[in-house]
Scaffold this motif. Structure first.
Motif, short mmCIF file in Angstrom:
data_model
loop_
_atom_site.label_atom_id
_atom_site.label_comp_id
_atom_site.label_asym_id
_atom_site.label_seq_id
_atom_site.Cartn_x
_atom_site.Cartn_y
_atom_site.Cartn_z
N TYR A 1 43.65 38.23 42.84
CA TYR A 1 44.59 37.26 42.23
C TYR A 1 44.40 37.17 40.74
O TYR A 1 45.00 36.70 40.04
N ASP A 2 42.99 37.02 40.57
CA ASP A 2 42.58 36.60 39.06
C ASP A 2 43.08 37.81 38.08
O ASP A 2 43.54 37.73 37.16
N GLN B 1 44.57 32.77 46.56
CA GLN B 1 43.20 33.16 45.92
C GLN B 1 42.47 33.53 47.29
O GLN B 1 41.70 34.67 47.19
#
Length: 214
Positions: free
Chosen positions: A40-41, A33
């Motif tokens: 990442y998301d 993250q």
């Protein structure tokens, strides 16, 4: 040793193992993250599961670790800065052509830094490891560039594309490619330039703490 004690010891061992596994996964997740930020998301959201998304990001790191990435010497940085200023001047009379030139210049810089320049999606994946903070700029610029090829981009869209390209360009170059005497806050709304795109555009250095004016 009684059967009851054996069962208790087994349970304790399993709990310890589970705790270690959880801690390792949590630490790895935190590192990913921090490393990839919004990317990442995006990757985890597009994957079948969080674990699958994290494996994809880890594979990117392993792949990029095999590249021979290199910093640019001062002479190359100066050459690219001059080339970028020429792109901005070109925008005055030929906005669409300037955006196309900016795309080619960014691709050339990506290659000179040591990244493969195959497909666009592969470029995004590779750049996400070291340049995740400006990756969304590249996506936006590329989208506008594709629309421009079909004649579906207005002058303001093209100006925005150049601003987005400049963000990644500065990140790859390691400095702001535009000589400036000052900068406007990143959240200010720029105007369409009458002569060239200059320091009254939002300074992309605002999106990168380590970017400096020349």
């Amino acid at each position: 040793m009684s059967p009851t004690l054996v069962i208790v010891l087994i349970v304790v061992v399993l709990l310890v193992i589970a705790g270690v596994v959880y801690a390792v996964r949590a630490s790895r997740r935190k590192q990913l993250q921090t490393k990839f930020g919004p990317e990442y998301d995006r990757v985890v959201g597009d994957a079948d599961s969080r674990a699958a998304g994290e494996r994809e990001l880890q594979e990117r790191q392993k792949r990029v670790a095999q590249f021979e990435l290199r910093a640019l010497p001062a002479e190359a940085k100066a050459r690219y800065s001059v080339a970028w200023e020429e792109v901005q001047i070109q925008f005055v009379d030929a906005p669409a052509e300037a955006v196309s030139t900016a795309d080619e210049l960014v691709t050339r810089l990506i290659e000179e830094r040591g990244y493969p320049t195959g497909g666009y999606d592969d470029q995004l994946a590779n750049l996400s490891v070291q340049h995740a903070t400006t990756l969304e700029h590249y996506r936006d610029a590329h989208a506008i560039s594709e629309r421009s090829k079909n004649g579906d981009a207005e002058t303001e869209d093209l100006r925005q594309a150049l601003v987005h390209y400049r963000a990644l360009f500065a990140d790859l170059l390691g400095e702001n490619p535009v000589r400036s005497e000052g900068a406007v806050a990143p959240d200010s709304e720029p105007k369409v330039p009458s002569q060239k795109i200059n320091d009254h555009d939002p300074d992309v250095a605002g999106s990168r703490p380590d970017a400096t004016s020349r």
